[in-house]
Write a protein that holds these residues in place. Structure first.
Motif, PDB file in Angstrom:
ATOM      1  N   PHE A 107       0.835  -1.200   0.000  1.00  0.00           N
ATOM      2  CA  PHE A 107       0.000   0.000   0.000  1.00  0.00           C
ATOM      3  C   PHE A 107       0.875   1.259   0.000  1.00  0.00           C
ATOM      4  N   PHE A 109       3.933   1.584  -1.020  1.00  0.00           N
ATOM      5  CA  PHE A 109       4.576   1.724  -2.329  1.00  0.00           C
ATOM      6  C   PHE A 109       3.598   2.340  -3.329  1.00  0.00           C
ATOM      7  N   GLY A 110       2.361   1.811  -3.353  1.00  0.00           N
ATOM      8  CA  GLY A 110       1.361   2.327  -4.283  1.00  0.00           C
ATOM      9  C   GLY A 110       1.037   3.784  -4.005  1.00  0.00           C
ATOM     10  N   LEU A 111       0.834   4.101  -2.738  1.00  0.00           N
ATOM     11  CA  LEU A 111       0.418   5.458  -2.367  1.00  0.00           C
ATOM     12  C   LEU A 111       1.491   6.485  -2.705  1.00  0.00           C
TER      13      LEU A 111
ATOM     14  N   SER B 360       0.104   3.217 -10.426  1.00  0.00           N
ATOM     15  CA  SER B 360       0.391   2.659  -9.106  1.00  0.00           C
ATOM     16  C   SER B 360      -0.852   2.574  -8.237  1.00  0.00           C
ATOM     17  N   LEU B 361      -1.977   3.103  -8.729  1.00  0.00           N
ATOM     18  CA  LEU B 361      -3.247   2.893  -8.039  1.00  0.00           C
ATOM     19  C   LEU B 361      -3.460   1.407  -7.780  1.00  0.00           C
ATOM     20  N   VAL B 362      -3.015   0.580  -8.737  1.00  0.00           N
ATOM     21  CA  VAL B 362      -3.245  -0.860  -8.628  1.00  0.00           C
ATOM     22  C   VAL B 362      -2.525  -1.443  -7.413  1.00  0.00           C
ATOM     23  N   ALA B 363      -1.310  -0.954  -7.126  1.00  0.00           N
ATOM     24  CA  ALA B 363      -0.594  -1.443  -5.938  1.00  0.00           C
ATOM     25  C   ALA B 363      -1.374  -1.089  -4.681  1.00  0.00           C
ATOM     26  N   MET B 364      -1.946   0.127  -4.678  1.00  0.00           N
ATOM     27  CA  MET B 364      -2.754   0.514  -3.516  1.00  0.00           C
ATOM     28  C   MET B 364      -3.957  -0.404  -3.370  1.00  0.00           C
ATOM     29  N   LEU B 365      -4.623  -0.686  -4.489  1.00  0.00           N
ATOM     30  CA  LEU B 365      -5.791  -1.577  -4.436  1.00  0.00           C
ATOM     31  C   LEU B 365      -5.387  -2.939  -3.883  1.00  0.00           C
ATOM     32  N   GLN B 366      -4.233  -3.449  -4.333  1.00  0.00           N
ATOM     33  CA  GLN B 366      -3.773  -4.751  -3.839  1.00  0.00           C
ATOM     34  C   GLN B 366      -3.551  -4.712  -2.336  1.00  0.00           C
ATOM     35  N   GLY B 367      -2.901  -3.646  -1.871  1.00  0.00           N
ATOM     36  CA  GLY B 367      -2.672  -3.515  -0.433  1.00  0.00           C
ATOM     37  C   GLY B 367      -3.984  -3.484   0.333  1.00  0.00           C
ATOM     38  N   LEU B 368      -4.959  -2.749  -0.198  1.00  0.00           N
ATOM     39  CA  LEU B 368      -6.253  -2.631   0.482  1.00  0.00           C
ATOM     40  C   LEU B 368      -6.986  -3.972   0.504  1.00  0.00           C
ATOM     41  N   PHE B 371      -5.384  -5.975   3.269  1.00  0.00           N
ATOM     42  CA  PHE B 371      -5.843  -5.528   4.586  1.00  0.00           C
ATOM     43  C   PHE B 371      -7.197  -6.119   4.901  1.00  0.00           C
TER      44      PHE B 371
END
Lengths: 316, 421
Positions: A107, A109-111, B360-368, B371
């Motif tokens: 997250f 990294f993405g943010l 990189s929105l996709v990396a955030m989505l993956q992290g979410l 979680f």
């Protein structure tokens, strides 16, 4: 053979040790963070993401306010906020702490990449003028000592901060009532709870402290050692810090020794132009060394007994 | 993430009496992953809004660019849907295999972050065989290269298993370290090392033509209005699907599978049942490495046809963790979530170039998503529901972040600590 001699020769230069201490201190900050978090019983592999968040926040804050110390403070707080997410998910929601930590890393990294792309219109890098970076402190008189002066007394301010935190953390964990309580919560939360210690408060505090420390490490990276933020610029430093913490058997000074080994490895790597051996093979050495030490000397007994287990009152 | 044990323990009101139990079970298994994805997209939309973007346009881009659907309007009208689907399948193949690598380790209670390193070692080993025996006929060379990849990955995973079983070295740390070793080893091989193509930098010679996996479409013909040569999708996708069958059979129908699941549930109980946890851990990591190694071999034989240095930016082995968790470590689940993750990955570039929302929105989505799955917000909400009903009218429920501050002290047996399925 020649390469080995060249590497050995490097050990007699003050420059190598100066760089090794700087890089070691960079790893030490998140490693101390991991130590306090895991001593309280919360597994933390999220130092990578918290560091990256700190590195990003430091650069952005520095660009707005032109004040490196303020930027460092903001970086620590941003790392603490990331840690708060990890704390909420793993303490309140009793999630698997490794998965939660891993999610923080992805997250973060993405943010940070998302925001830097938005801010710089997809340039992907934000530079800070050199004048606003964290200063190198040259201690008067002492820095004139041959060899040691250059190694110990001509360092970035964050190196001194990291070393002070190392001593402070060691005293706190092993010499104060608070430290005893943190360790009790990590070893046997049921017993600690029975003795009237608030398990949740201490664990939240310890996890947030790990974020503050990792955020400091991020600021050191982006506005101390460098003067730029790049996507994924931590490049695994948080994971190395994690390994250093385990390598050091969950003790601050043990972690410091491990961080110095990585620091020396990277400092040798930085001098690779003078060594006639593939820089890539050289680069694998600290990682292989970690595995060997982990397998041969650490074992499974060293971790706090309740590390990674969510605490439920009344459940043994 | 709900284990069968939990659902048996908790008496649950039937959804509707006339729905067969089997369908109910499938429905229940789908709720948590779907809710996680929705949660991630909802939070993602908020972040896009705050950064001055248009969430609808962004998500349209993700789905158009990844799955070839909703390609309408000025922004996405010109996107070639068949090509996008082909690209998604190209990324799905290694994700399915590394997903199984992570999933089988999860089933034994191990966290394999080393899928990436195992994939790279598979790619290296298969490339070595493909280059060294380039003159062999295809019927021999292709199986040999794939087998080499499987072995390379298995060795890399096996090291982790042996260290874990016999020295107690934590697999999270050893896999992370071995990822680095693998990537530096690859860089060494193609940069001044023995696999570097003479006169070129950072790439190996090509593997023998016989080792190339056949493409799905004829290269010369027109396919869906485009020349067949633009489609990279290859027959490796069928290998991945066969592996899904192997994964299911191995885990559910063999003694080893039983042992793996037993060790994952409780090492102590497994010992009482006569299962050696140590040997099972080693076997599990060998198999996990083999799946990831095969993924690397398929990248070599199906996509690159050599050993490029580009693996240093590859994240397949890490994305696989999300794939396995979202897929609840089941064969069908891993396939479905691999398609989703691949589509997000492929669609993100279209979203960035056409809608201006960073990929990189996709990396955030993956992290979410991670979680949400790890925390199992749904279960927590369900538990809180009675409390909410009793709340006085006009009192809004606290958001999760605030609610977390008040420490919940209910000792409900429903809150099982075991998150790993």
């Amino acid at each position: 053979m020649n390469a080995v001699l060249q590497i050995l020769g490097l050990f007699f230069t003050a420059g190598l040790w100066q760089l090794a201490l700087e890089l070691g201190a960079l790893l030490l900050l998140p490693a101390l963070g991991g130590t306090i978090s895991e001593r309280s019983g919360v597994v933390n592999i999220a130092m990578e993401g918290m560091m990256l968040t700190g590195a990003f926040t430091a650069v952005v804050t520095d660009l707005v306010w032109h004040n490196a110390l303020l930027a460092t403070l903001a970086a620590a707080i941003s790392g603490g906020l990331m840690a708060l997410i990890h704390a909420v998910v793993s303490i309140r929601f009793r999630a698997d702490q490794i998965i939660s930590g891993f999610a923080i890393n992805i997250f973060a990294f993405g943010l940070t990449t998302f925001l830097i792309d938005k801010m710089t219109n997809f340039q992907g890098a934000a530079h800070v003028p050199q004048a606003y970076t964290l200063p190198v402190i040259t201690v008067p008189v002492l820095s004139n000592i041959p060899f040691l002066g250059q190694v110990l007394f001509q360092q970035n301010i964050m190196v001194y901060v990291a070393l002070a935190l190392l001593v402070g953390m060691n005293i706190m964990l092993f010499r104060t009532r608070l430290g005893l309580r943190i360790r009790a919560v990590g070893e046997h939360p049921q017993a600690a709870d029975t003795a009237g210690i608030n398990v949740y408060t201490l664990r939240y505090g310890a996890v947030i402290a790990s974020g503050l420390l990792s955020g400091l490490g991020g600021a050191f990276l982006s506005i101390g050692i460098n003067n730029v933020f790049l996507p994924n610029m931590t490049d695994g430093a948080g994971y190395i810090a994690l390994a250093a913490m385990i390598f050091g058997k969950w003790k601050p000074f043990g972690a410091f020794v491990a961080c110095m080994i990585f620091g020396i490895g990277e400092a040798i790597y930085a001098n690779n132009s003078t060594i006639h051996i593939s820089q890539y093979l050289l680069n694998t050495l600290p990682y292989i060394l970690t595995i060997v030490v982990l397998a041969a000397f650490v074992g499974k007994s060293a971790a706090p007994a309740a590390d990674g287990l969510p605490y439920e009152p009344g459940v043994e | 993430m709900t284990t069968p044990a939990t659902s048996q323990r908790r008496p649950q009101a039937p959804i509707a009496p006339e729905i067969p139990e089997r369908i109910q079970r499938v429905g229940k298994a789908l709720v948590a992953p779907l809710a996680s994805v929705l949660f991630a997209f909802a939070v993602g939309a908020i972040i896009i809004l705050f950064s001055g973007g248009n969430p609808i346009e962004a998500y349209q881009g993700l789905f158009c660019g990844g799955l070839g659907v909703f390609c309408t309007g000025d922004t996405y009208g010109s996107v070639a849907a068949p090509y996008r689907i082909s690209e998604t399948l190209v990324f799905t193949t290694p994700l399915i295999l590394t997903g199984f690598s992570v999933a089988i380790a999860f089933r034994a209670g191990l966290f394999n972050i080393g899928g990436e390193g195992q994939l790279i070692m598979g790619a290296i080993s298969s490339a070595v065989v493909g280059i060294h025996f380039a003159t062999w006929p295809g019927w021999l060379l292709l199986p040999a290269t794939l087998l080499a990849g499987i072995l390379g990955g298995a060795v890399w995973g096996g090291i982790v298993g042996v260290l874990k079983a016999y020295t107690g070295a934590h697999e999270v740390v050893t896999t992370i370290m071995l990822n680095y070793v693998a990537i530096f080893f690859l860089q060494y091989l193609v940069t001044g090392g023995p696999l570097q193509l003479p006169g070129q930098t950072q790439v190996s010679p090509p593997i023998g033509v016989g080792a190339n996996l056949p493409k799905l479409f004829p290269q010369a013909a027109q396919v869906f209005g485009l020349p067949g040569s633009v489609y990279r999708v290859h027959t490796g996708i069928f290998i991945a699907l066969i592996c899904a069958g192997i994964f299911y059979f191995l885990l559910m129908r063999t003694t080893l599978g039983y042992e793996i699941r037993a060790v994952g549930q409780s090492q102590r109980a497994a010992r009482y049942a006569g299962v050696s946890a140590q040997r099972t851990i080693v076997k599990t990591m060998l198999i996990a490495g083999a799946f990831a190694g095969l993924a690397g071999a398929i990248q070599t034989t199906g996509i690159y046809h050599n050993l490029p240095i580009g693996y240093q930016n590859d994240t397949t082995g890490f994305d696989a963790i999300g794939v396995a968790l979202l897929g609840q470590n089941s064969a069908i689940g891993v396939i479905l979530s691999a398609i989703l993750f691949a589509a997000l990955h492929v669609g993100s570039s279209v979203m960035q170039s056409n809608a201006g929302v960073p990929a990189s929105l996709v990396a955030m989505l993956q992290g979410l998503i991670l979680f949400s799955i790890a925390a199992n917000f749904l279960r927590s909400m369900k538990l809180r529901l009675p409390a909410l009903r009793q709340a006085p009218v006009g009192t809004a429920p606290l958001p999760p972040g605030v609610a977390a501050i008040e420490t919940e002290m209910d000792s409900s047996a429903e809150l099982d600590t075991d998150v790993k399925a």
